[in-house]
Design a protein around this motif. Structure first.
Motif, PDB file in Angstrom:
ATOM      1  N   SER A   1      55.444 -42.365  86.091  1.00 33.87           N
ATOM      2  CA  SER A   1      54.167 -41.713  85.803  1.00 33.87           C
ATOM      3  C   SER A   1      53.165 -41.757  86.952  1.00 33.87           C
TER       4      SER A   1
ATOM      5  N   THR B   1      51.606 -37.594  91.093  1.00 32.18           N
ATOM      6  CA  THR B   1      51.227 -36.206  90.815  1.00 32.18           C
ATOM      7  C   THR B   1      51.821 -35.174  91.763  1.00 32.18           C
TER       8      THR B   1
ATOM      9  N   GLY C   1      56.512 -33.941  90.473  1.00 30.77           N
ATOM     10  CA  GLY C   1      56.982 -32.820  89.662  1.00 30.77           C
ATOM     11  C   GLY C   1      58.150 -33.198  88.770  1.00 30.77           C
ATOM     12  N   ILE C   2      58.224 -32.573  87.619  1.00 28.32           N
ATOM     13  CA  ILE C   2      59.255 -32.893  86.633  1.00 28.32           C
ATOM     14  C   ILE C   2      60.638 -32.431  87.079  1.00 28.32           C
TER      15      ILE C   2
ATOM     16  N   ASP D   1      54.678 -39.220  82.618  1.00 31.71           N
ATOM     17  CA  ASP D   1      53.338 -38.689  82.390  1.00 31.71           C
ATOM     18  C   ASP D   1      52.684 -38.318  83.718  1.00 31.71           C
ATOM     19  N   ASN D   2      51.954 -37.242  83.715  1.00 33.11           N
ATOM     20  CA  ASN D   2      51.126 -36.819  84.850  1.00 33.11           C
ATOM     21  C   ASN D   2      51.891 -36.749  86.177  1.00 33.11           C
ATOM     22  N   LEU D   3      52.938 -35.922  86.183  1.00 31.52           N
ATOM     23  CA  LEU D   3      53.703 -35.706  87.412  1.00 31.52           C
ATOM     24  C   LEU D   3      53.282 -34.436  88.133  1.00 31.52           C
ATOM     25  N   VAL D   4      52.297 -33.769  87.608  1.00 27.25           N
ATOM     26  CA  VAL D   4      51.730 -32.593  88.268  1.00 27.25           C
ATOM     27  C   VAL D   4      50.228 -32.801  88.379  1.00 27.25           C
TER      28      VAL D   4
ATOM     29  N   THR E   1      46.926 -32.100  87.529  1.00 25.26           N
ATOM     30  CA  THR E   1      46.307 -31.380  86.417  1.00 25.26           C
ATOM     31  C   THR E   1      45.033 -30.649  86.832  1.00 25.26           C
TER      32      THR E   1
ATOM     33  N   ILE F   1      55.920 -37.237  78.141  1.00 28.63           N
ATOM     34  CA  ILE F   1      55.682 -36.254  79.204  1.00 28.63           C
ATOM     35  C   ILE F   1      54.238 -35.727  79.132  1.00 28.63           C
TER      36      ILE F   1
ATOM     37  N   ASN G   1      51.027 -32.995  81.787  1.00 23.07           N
ATOM     38  CA  ASN G   1      51.798 -32.248  82.764  1.00 23.07           C
ATOM     39  C   ASN G   1      51.573 -30.736  82.688  1.00 23.07           C
ATOM     40  N   LYS G   2      50.570 -30.293  81.975  1.00 26.97           N
ATOM     41  CA  LYS G   2      50.262 -28.864  81.858  1.00 26.97           C
ATOM     42  C   LYS G   2      51.478 -28.066  81.392  1.00 26.97           C
TER      43      LYS G   2
END
Length: 191
Positions: free
Chosen positions: A115, A118, A121-122, A142-145, A147, A174, A177-178
């Protein structure tokens, strides 16, 4: 050994001589050094079950990138962590994971938490998890992009779902991650 090394130790690796003497160690928290590989010493720590590398508890918080900036997990970076069952690499500026990074894990992992990286990416995570043949109980991504970016929302594709399905997950998180859509195969695999 948390918030003690800093990125100024880049290239020097972890304090393996000191760690080698901790033969009964069950849990270890470390700073994340850039492009570091966990050496042979970690293979011999047979009681080490939990390894946490995180910028979460760095004080002051804006210094996290000084003490946890991994960047890349290479093909052999984790190869000596054969006894670890719970691995956390969170909030460490992780940007890339080699597609075979988890191939050395022969025992089922209980937890993998990646997590708050950022820039990772997934898709990068799901591709690399394809090399984890031993399986995984709980995945936290959680929060791999970022936001706050203006990019389009994320779609969890069929390919991503297939990579996760083989792990036989019991729990996945997850959040943040938008996510715009999730392929139905991801949900079918975890009924």
């Amino acid at each position: 050994m948390y918030q003690t090394t800093g990125t100024f130790n880049e290239g020097k690796g972890y304090a393996e001589k000191a760690i080698a003497k901790l033969t009964n160690l069950e849990e270890l928290w470390l700073d994340g050094l850039p492009n570091a590989t966990f050496g042979e010493v970690f293979r011999n720590l047979t009681t080490l079950k939990t390894l946490k590398i995180s910028g979460e508890k760095v004080e002051p918080p804006w210094l996290f990138n000084e003490f946890c900036m991994i960047g890349v997990i290479g093909k052999n970076s984790l190869s000596n962590l054969i006894n670890v069952k719970r691995l956390t690499i969170s909030n460490c500026g992780l940007k890339e994971i080699h597609s075979d990074a988890f191939s050395s894990f022969t025992q089922r992992l209980e937890l993998l938490d990646l997590s708050y990286n950022t820039e990772l990416g997934i898709r990068n995570v799901t591709t690399s998890l394809n090399s984890l043949k031993s399986g995984l109980d709980e995945l936290i991504i959680d929060n791999l992009v970022n936001t706050y970016s203006l990019s389009c929302d994320l779609k969890l594709t069929e390919e991503m779902a297939e990579n996760l399905a083989d792990l036989n997950l019991t729990k996945i998180s997850i959040r943040l991650n938008k996510i715009k859509s999730i392929n139905e195969k991801l949900l079918e695999a975890h009924k």
